[in-house]
Scaffold this motif. Structure first.
Motif, short mmCIF file in Angstrom:
data_model
loop_
_atom_site.label_atom_id
_atom_site.label_comp_id
_atom_site.label_asym_id
_atom_site.label_seq_id
_atom_site.Cartn_x
_atom_site.Cartn_y
_atom_site.Cartn_z
N ASP A 76 12.15 27.23 37.19
CA ASP A 76 11.45 26.77 35.98
C ASP A 76 10.06 27.37 35.87
O ASP A 76 9.42 27.69 36.87
CB ASP A 76 11.27 25.25 36.02
CG ASP A 76 12.37 24.51 35.26
OD1 ASP A 76 13.34 25.17 34.83
OD2 ASP A 76 12.25 23.28 35.11
N ASP A 100 9.13 25.83 30.39
CA ASP A 100 10.47 25.25 30.26
C ASP A 100 10.35 23.74 30.22
O ASP A 100 11.14 23.05 29.61
CB ASP A 100 11.31 25.50 31.53
CG ASP A 100 11.73 26.92 31.68
OD1 ASP A 100 12.13 27.51 30.68
OD2 ASP A 100 11.66 27.43 32.81
N GLU A 102 11.08 18.61 27.85
CA GLU A 102 11.98 19.71 28.22
C GLU A 102 12.00 20.67 27.03
O GLU A 102 12.43 20.31 25.94
CB GLU A 102 13.41 19.19 28.47
CG GLU A 102 13.50 18.02 29.44
CD GLU A 102 13.37 18.45 30.90
OE1 GLU A 102 13.44 19.66 31.18
OE2 GLU A 102 13.20 17.55 31.75
N GLY A 114 12.90 24.28 27.36
CA GLY A 114 13.80 25.43 27.50
C GLY A 114 13.02 26.72 27.61
O GLY A 114 11.79 26.73 27.45
N LYS A 115 13.73 27.80 27.86
CA LYS A 115 13.08 29.09 28.10
C LYS A 115 12.35 29.59 26.87
O LYS A 115 12.86 29.53 25.76
CB LYS A 115 14.12 30.14 28.52
CG LYS A 115 14.65 29.98 29.93
CD LYS A 115 13.66 30.45 30.98
CE LYS A 115 14.18 30.14 32.38
NZ LYS A 115 13.10 29.82 33.33
#
Ligand code: ADP
Ligand code: ADP
Length: 233
Positions: free
Chosen positions: A34, A210, A225, A227-228
């Motif tokens: 992460d 992330d 959260e 994400g990329k």
């Protein structure tokens, strides 16, 4: 996969008779791979948390696990080895050694770890090139820009192939433009698998996360959260 985990983590600073609780019963997990960002206002306890997660400072109470092992219970020697081999640290203040060249600065933690000088020097040059400052390898920190110094500091943090890079406001001392270069480098590193934990109060830097951990008053105030991050093509 959990890389770092804390349980009931507390840090209290004592100055004379005053006590200040900078981390209050923090339960947290950081996942391998992460780009974790810790965000909060000035004085909220971000740097304190980063110091505790990385073994750079001792806990007042509670536990810190790195890959299941309690680093808060490590001996002095174990924690020194841990810092030298398992983690890399990047500071807002950059902290390069002024009378070492960039190459020597990057290579130095490799020598300290007892690796072959030849291997370390080769890898140091490779890392400087990857950071776009191969040409500046033989210059002193004072002979390059702040952004180039910070790129060398990131290369230095990578020299012993750490499992995780900790970065405390790595763009804080840089111009917007240089800061973006640093964030792009960190994002690229993360996209090739490097775990990163970064502290910031800059929303642009936080966008690279992330997973965004919000800290307030020594406590976790929320986890997002995200994400990329998708780099622009
Ligand atoms: P942040 O990184 O979010 O700005 P810090 O973790 O540096 O916050 O500090 C959190 C609080 O702990 C602040 O109020 C700060 O003044 C205090 N603090 C940090 N380090 C020390 C120390 N060594 N001694 C006493 N107080 C400290
Ligand atoms: P940053 O905001 O970049 O984390 P700070 O200025 O908060 O940096 O802290 C820099 C250093 O000063 C840290 O090592 C921290 O532990 C120490 N420090 C911060 N606040 C205090 C304080 N109130 N008393 C003593 N040391 C402090």
């Amino acid at each position: 996969v959990v890389l770092i985990k804390t349980e009931d983590l507390c840090k209290t600073y004592s100055t004379g008779t005053e006590q200040f609780h900078a981390a209050k019963k923090i339960d947290l997990e950081v996942y391998k791979g992460d780009f974790t960002v810790i965000m909060g206002s000035s004085g909220s306890g971000k740097s304190t948390l980063l110091y505790l997660l990385s073994g750079l400072d001792t806990v007042s109470s509670g536990k810190v696990f790195f890959k299941g092992q309690r680093i808060d219970a490590y001996s002095e020697k174990e924690i020194t080895d841990f810092r030298s081999n398992k983690i890399g640290y990047v500071y807002q203040s950059i902290n390069l050694i002024p009378d070492f060249t960039l190459l020597e600065n990057v290579a130095f933690p490799g020598y300290v770890a007892g690796r072959s000088k030849n291997d370390v020097n080769k890898q140091a040059l490779k890392l400087l090139k990857a950071m776009g400052i191969g040409e500046q390898a033989d210059r002193l920190p004072s002979q390059v820009s702040g952004g180039q110094q910070q790129r060398a500091a990131i290369a230095r943090a990578l020299i012993n192939s750490p499992e995780v890079i900790f970065a405390d406001e790595p763009t804080g001392a840089l111009s917007q433009e240089q800061g973006t270069i640093i964030l792009d480098l960190l994002t690229d590193m993360n996209l090739t698998g490097q775990s990163i934990v970064m502290v910031t109060h800059d929303i642009k830097a936080a966008c690279r996360a992330d997973r965004l951990i919000l800290v307030k008053d020594g406590m976790i105030d929320g986890i997002l959260e995200l994400g990329k991050y998708a780099p622009e093509q």
